[in-house]
Write a protein that holds these residues in place. Sequence first.
Motif, PDB file in Angstrom:
ATOM      1  N   GLY A  49      15.380   0.568  12.042  1.00  0.00           N
ATOM      2  CA  GLY A  49      14.196   0.955  12.798  1.00  0.00           C
ATOM      3  C   GLY A  49      14.531   1.180  14.261  1.00  0.00           C
ATOM      4  N   CYS A  50      13.525   1.661  14.999  1.00  0.00           N
ATOM      5  CA  CYS A  50      13.712   1.911  16.430  1.00  0.00           C
ATOM      6  C   CYS A  50      13.559   0.600  17.209  1.00  0.00           C
ATOM      7  N   SER A  51      14.197   0.533  18.368  1.00  0.00           N
ATOM      8  CA  SER A  51      14.082  -0.655  19.231  1.00  0.00           C
ATOM      9  C   SER A  51      12.725  -0.760  19.920  1.00  0.00           C
ATOM     10  N   ASP A  52      11.924   0.281  19.835  1.00  0.00           N
ATOM     11  CA  ASP A  52      10.601   0.316  20.480  1.00  0.00           C
ATOM     12  C   ASP A  52       9.863  -1.014  20.280  1.00  0.00           C
ATOM     13  N   SER A  53       9.330  -1.553  21.372  1.00  0.00           N
ATOM     14  CA  SER A  53       8.704  -2.882  21.333  1.00  0.00           C
ATOM     15  C   SER A  53       7.460  -2.934  20.460  1.00  0.00           C
ATOM     16  N   ARG A  54       6.959  -1.758  20.068  1.00  0.00           N
ATOM     17  CA  ARG A  54       5.751  -1.728  19.230  1.00  0.00           C
ATOM     18  C   ARG A  54       6.069  -1.686  17.742  1.00  0.00           C
ATOM     19  N   VAL A  55       7.368  -1.775  17.400  1.00  0.00           N
ATOM     20  CA  VAL A  55       7.763  -1.628  15.994  1.00  0.00           C
ATOM     21  C   VAL A  55       8.537  -2.867  15.515  1.00  0.00           C
ATOM     22  N   PRO A  56       7.890  -4.036  15.492  1.00  0.00           N
ATOM     23  CA  PRO A  56       8.567  -5.266  15.045  1.00  0.00           C
ATOM     24  C   PRO A  56       8.588  -5.317  13.513  1.00  0.00           C
ATOM     25  N   VAL A  57       9.736  -5.079  12.941  1.00  0.00           N
ATOM     26  CA  VAL A  57       9.827  -4.809  11.501  1.00  0.00           C
ATOM     27  C   VAL A  57       9.279  -5.955  10.643  1.00  0.00           C
ATOM     28  N   GLU A  58       9.693  -7.193  10.915  1.00  0.00           N
ATOM     29  CA  GLU A  58       9.237  -8.311  10.065  1.00  0.00           C
ATOM     30  C   GLU A  58       7.716  -8.460  10.126  1.00  0.00           C
ATOM     31  N   LEU A  59       7.146  -8.269  11.321  1.00  0.00           N
ATOM     32  CA  LEU A  59       5.688  -8.427  11.454  1.00  0.00           C
ATOM     33  C   LEU A  59       4.940  -7.338  10.720  1.00  0.00           C
ATOM     34  N   LEU A  60       5.351  -6.087  10.895  1.00  0.00           N
ATOM     35  CA  LEU A  60       4.538  -5.000  10.332  1.00  0.00           C
ATOM     36  C   LEU A  60       4.683  -4.898   8.818  1.00  0.00           C
ATOM     37  N   PHE A  61       5.714  -5.561   8.263  1.00  0.00           N
ATOM     38  CA  PHE A  61       5.797  -5.659   6.793  1.00  0.00           C
ATOM     39  C   PHE A  61       5.387  -7.056   6.315  1.00  0.00           C
ATOM     40  N   ASP A  62       4.906  -7.908   7.219  1.00  0.00           N
ATOM     41  CA  ASP A  62       4.527  -9.295   6.895  1.00  0.00           C
ATOM     42  C   ASP A  62       5.581  -9.967   6.008  1.00  0.00           C
ATOM     43  N   GLN A  63       6.802 -10.011   6.507  1.00  0.00           N
ATOM     44  CA  GLN A  63       7.901 -10.621   5.762  1.00  0.00           C
ATOM     45  C   GLN A  63       8.405 -11.866   6.489  1.00  0.00           C
ATOM     46  N   ALA A  64       8.999 -12.761   5.723  1.00  0.00           N
ATOM     47  CA  ALA A  64       9.463 -14.043   6.273  1.00  0.00           C
ATOM     48  C   ALA A  64      10.938 -13.959   6.682  1.00  0.00           C
ATOM     49  N   LEU A  65      11.418 -15.057   7.253  1.00  0.00           N
ATOM     50  CA  LEU A  65      12.848 -15.163   7.557  1.00  0.00           C
ATOM     51  C   LEU A  65      13.625 -14.990   6.254  1.00  0.00           C
ATOM     52  N   GLY A  66      14.726 -14.272   6.343  1.00  0.00           N
ATOM     53  CA  GLY A  66      15.562 -14.121   5.160  1.00  0.00           C
ATOM     54  C   GLY A  66      15.190 -12.955   4.267  1.00  0.00           C
ATOM     55  N   ASP A  67      14.068 -12.274   4.548  1.00  0.00           N
ATOM     56  CA  ASP A  67      13.613 -11.198   3.653  1.00  0.00           C
ATOM     57  C   ASP A  67      14.198  -9.828   3.990  1.00  0.00           C
ATOM     58  N   VAL A  68      14.368  -9.557   5.289  1.00  0.00           N
ATOM     59  CA  VAL A  68      14.711  -8.192   5.699  1.00  0.00           C
ATOM     60  C   VAL A  68      15.923  -8.219   6.639  1.00  0.00           C
ATOM     61  N   ALA A 193      10.651   6.483   6.138  1.00  0.00           N
ATOM     62  CA  ALA A 193       9.271   6.033   6.306  1.00  0.00           C
ATOM     63  C   ALA A 193       8.867   6.258   7.755  1.00  0.00           C
ATOM     64  N   GLU A 194       7.558   6.354   7.968  1.00  0.00           N
ATOM     65  CA  GLU A 194       7.074   6.484   9.339  1.00  0.00           C
ATOM     66  C   GLU A 194       5.974   5.473   9.607  1.00  0.00           C
ATOM     67  N   TYR A 195       6.050   4.873  10.782  1.00  0.00           N
ATOM     68  CA  TYR A 195       5.085   3.858  11.195  1.00  0.00           C
ATOM     69  C   TYR A 195       4.160   4.479  12.228  1.00  0.00           C
ATOM     70  N   ASP A 196       2.868   4.340  11.990  1.00  0.00           N
ATOM     71  CA  ASP A 196       1.871   4.853  12.929  1.00  0.00           C
ATOM     72  C   ASP A 196       1.487   3.709  13.865  1.00  0.00           C
ATOM     73  N   VAL A 197       1.826   3.821  15.143  1.00  0.00           N
ATOM     74  CA  VAL A 197       1.586   2.701  16.067  1.00  0.00           C
ATOM     75  C   VAL A 197       0.089   2.480  16.311  1.00  0.00           C
ATOM     76  N   HIS A 198      -0.741   3.458  15.989  1.00  0.00           N
ATOM     77  CA  HIS A 198      -2.183   3.281  16.185  1.00  0.00           C
ATOM     78  C   HIS A 198      -2.814   2.506  15.021  1.00  0.00           C
ATOM     79  N   SER A 199      -2.499   2.917  13.806  1.00  0.00           N
ATOM     80  CA  SER A 199      -3.141   2.284  12.641  1.00  0.00           C
ATOM     81  C   SER A 199      -2.344   1.097  12.109  1.00  0.00           C
ATOM     82  N   GLY A 200      -1.065   1.028  12.456  1.00  0.00           N
ATOM     83  CA  GLY A 200      -0.197  -0.031  11.910  1.00  0.00           C
ATOM     84  C   GLY A 200       0.305   0.276  10.510  1.00  0.00           C
TER      85      GLY A 200
END
Length: 208
Positions: A49-68, A193-200
């Motif tokens: 993913g991109c380093s952009d501060s609005r794209v936190p991968v674990e949060l936006l996929f609701d994943q735990a430590l060890g998952d991604v 995949a593409e992440y929409d920063v407005h809708s999440g």
Amino acid sequence: MKSAAEALRLLREGNHRYTQGIVDPDVVDRRSAASHYIEKQTPHSIVIGCSDSRVPVELLFDQALGDVFVIRVAGNIVSRAQLGSVEFAASFFGTRLVVVLGHSGCGAVKAALQHRQNPSPVVSPNIQYLIDAIEPNIASVPVNEDTDDSDITHDVHDQAMRANVLAVVNKLCAESELLKSLSEQDGLTIVGAEYDVHSGRVAFLETA
Ligand SMILES: [Zn+2]
């Protein structure tokens, strides 16, 4: 180890929870009880993913430590370091899903579009390296080279983001014999995949 299809389902469901403002209690439990990940990790997905501060991968996929297994770099590009990182997770942990995740409003993609319009030197050779990595990926996206930066529309920006994602998806197999062989013979799946920063929301792109 989870299959690519199972991993994709977990990411889709997790992103759905995220857009609904729900967090899986099991994910919360596993975040707070992280000790059992210390000995061994078995991530079900690799995400570039991109380093952009609005794209936190674990949060936006609701994943735990060890998952991604997450690789973040401006413009979600792939050079040898990223290729080696993907190969590492795919071969040592058996992870079978690779997601290349672009996002709306990507500054790195916009910088590459602007550089096409106005190819003057950028502030640093290292930033130039990033732009040089993105520019060939977006060569098919039409920009008006006679106008200035402000004329890059959202539509052109989104087209370029998508073209960049698909080029990186293709590059993973084109430049890695290991990933090519795993995808042909051992269930490795690479998707854009593409992440929409407005809708999440994350939309998975149709790829071969
Ligand atoms: Zn970005």
